[in-house]
Design a protein around this motif. Sequence first.
Motif, mmCIF file in Angstrom:
data_model
loop_
_atom_site.group_PDB
_atom_site.id
_atom_site.type_symbol
_atom_site.label_atom_id
_atom_site.label_comp_id
_atom_site.label_asym_id
_atom_site.label_seq_id
_atom_site.Cartn_x
_atom_site.Cartn_y
_atom_site.Cartn_z
ATOM 1 N N PHE A 65 0.829 -1.209 0.000
ATOM 2 C CA PHE A 65 0.000 0.000 0.000
ATOM 3 C C PHE A 65 0.864 1.258 0.000
ATOM 4 O O PHE A 65 0.528 2.248 -0.649
ATOM 5 C CB PHE A 65 -0.965 0.002 1.196
ATOM 6 N N GLN A 66 1.990 1.234 0.728
ATOM 7 C CA GLN A 66 2.916 2.367 0.693
ATOM 8 C C GLN A 66 3.404 2.595 -0.736
ATOM 9 O O GLN A 66 3.478 3.735 -1.199
ATOM 10 C CB GLN A 66 4.138 2.104 1.574
ATOM 11 N N ALA A 67 3.767 1.519 -1.414
ATOM 12 C CA ALA A 67 4.291 1.624 -2.774
ATOM 13 C C ALA A 67 3.242 2.191 -3.721
ATOM 14 O O ALA A 67 3.547 3.057 -4.549
ATOM 15 C CB ALA A 67 4.778 0.263 -3.256
ATOM 16 N N VAL A 68 2.023 1.719 -3.608
ATOM 17 C CA VAL A 68 0.943 2.229 -4.461
ATOM 18 C C VAL A 68 0.725 3.718 -4.193
ATOM 19 O O VAL A 68 0.611 4.520 -5.126
ATOM 20 C CB VAL A 68 -0.355 1.417 -4.249
ATOM 21 N N ALA A 69 0.701 4.096 -2.929
ATOM 22 C CA ALA A 69 0.519 5.515 -2.586
ATOM 23 C C ALA A 69 1.680 6.347 -3.126
ATOM 24 O O ALA A 69 1.461 7.437 -3.673
ATOM 25 C CB ALA A 69 0.399 5.679 -1.074
ATOM 26 N N ALA A 70 2.906 5.846 -2.996
ATOM 27 C CA ALA A 70 4.067 6.572 -3.506
ATOM 28 C C ALA A 70 3.960 6.757 -5.020
ATOM 29 O O ALA A 70 4.227 7.841 -5.542
ATOM 30 C CB ALA A 70 5.357 5.835 -3.135
ATOM 31 N N ALA A 71 3.561 5.709 -5.727
ATOM 32 C CA ALA A 71 3.406 5.801 -7.180
ATOM 33 C C ALA A 71 2.320 6.801 -7.552
ATOM 34 O O ALA A 71 2.486 7.590 -8.495
ATOM 35 C CB ALA A 71 3.087 4.429 -7.764
ATOM 36 N N GLN A 72 1.229 6.785 -6.823
ATOM 37 C CA GLN A 72 0.148 7.729 -7.106
ATOM 38 C C GLN A 72 0.593 9.167 -6.829
ATOM 39 O O GLN A 72 0.290 10.070 -7.602
ATOM 40 C CB GLN A 72 -1.087 7.378 -6.282
ATOM 41 N N LEU A 73 1.328 9.367 -5.742
ATOM 42 C CA LEU A 73 1.793 10.716 -5.414
ATOM 43 C C LEU A 73 2.820 11.229 -6.417
ATOM 44 O O LEU A 73 2.920 12.432 -6.643
ATOM 45 C CB LEU A 73 2.391 10.742 -3.999
ATOM 46 N N ALA A 74 3.597 10.336 -7.024
ATOM 47 C CA ALA A 74 4.622 10.729 -7.984
ATOM 48 C C ALA A 74 4.106 10.778 -9.421
ATOM 49 O O ALA A 74 4.851 11.143 -10.330
ATOM 50 C CB ALA A 74 5.798 9.765 -7.898
ATOM 51 N N ASP A 75 2.863 10.428 -9.629
ATOM 52 C CA ASP A 75 2.296 10.372 -10.973
ATOM 53 C C ASP A 75 2.416 11.742 -11.657
ATOM 54 O O ASP A 75 1.884 12.735 -11.158
ATOM 55 C CB ASP A 75 0.823 9.956 -10.892
ATOM 56 N N PRO A 76 3.106 11.792 -12.794
ATOM 57 C CA PRO A 76 3.296 13.085 -13.474
ATOM 58 C C PRO A 76 1.994 13.700 -13.989
ATOM 59 O O PRO A 76 1.957 14.894 -14.284
ATOM 60 C CB PRO A 76 4.247 12.758 -14.631
ATOM 61 N N ARG A 77 0.925 12.918 -14.052
ATOM 62 C CA ARG A 77 -0.369 13.468 -14.491
ATOM 63 C C ARG A 77 -1.066 14.253 -13.390
ATOM 64 O O ARG A 77 -2.031 14.951 -13.658
ATOM 65 C CB ARG A 77 -1.274 12.345 -14.978
ATOM 66 N N ARG A 78 -0.578 14.117 -12.161
ATOM 67 C CA ARG A 78 -1.193 14.846 -11.035
ATOM 68 C C ARG A 78 -0.660 16.276 -10.994
ATOM 69 O O ARG A 78 0.540 16.490 -11.055
ATOM 70 C CB ARG A 78 -0.854 14.175 -9.706
#
Length: 123
Positions: A65-78
């Motif tokens: 879950f940490q990894a998924v959250a990190a990926a979502q937070l780093a998403d360049p589309r955000r």
Amino acid sequence: MAEHTPRRDQPRLRPAPLLFEPAEAASDPEHFFDLESIDDPRALLERATELTLAFRAAADRATEFQAVAAAQLADPRRFDRLTTADIAERAEWTEDYAKKMVEFGRDLLRGAEAGGPGHADPV
């Protein structure tokens, strides 16, 4: 904080039930899931092993879950995306580990999108 290295090629363990304790028992530092009350060493080993496996499985799942959250937070589309340095600071990781976790999270998300199990290893 030390970096966590998830285990490779291990099946996801099914955790033993973690029984919640009354507040007065939880406040006693010697009290831990009623293990101190088990007199039979065989039973103690069995229950302590169940708890160990449950905590490992919970830690592995939380890492995903940490990894998924990190990926979502780093998403360049955000529009509000974070850098890996920002993620590392928030999670108390090194920046290198944050980069690995972002990639691990992306792998997990790709697996979820493809309908696969989505289990990958960040290192």
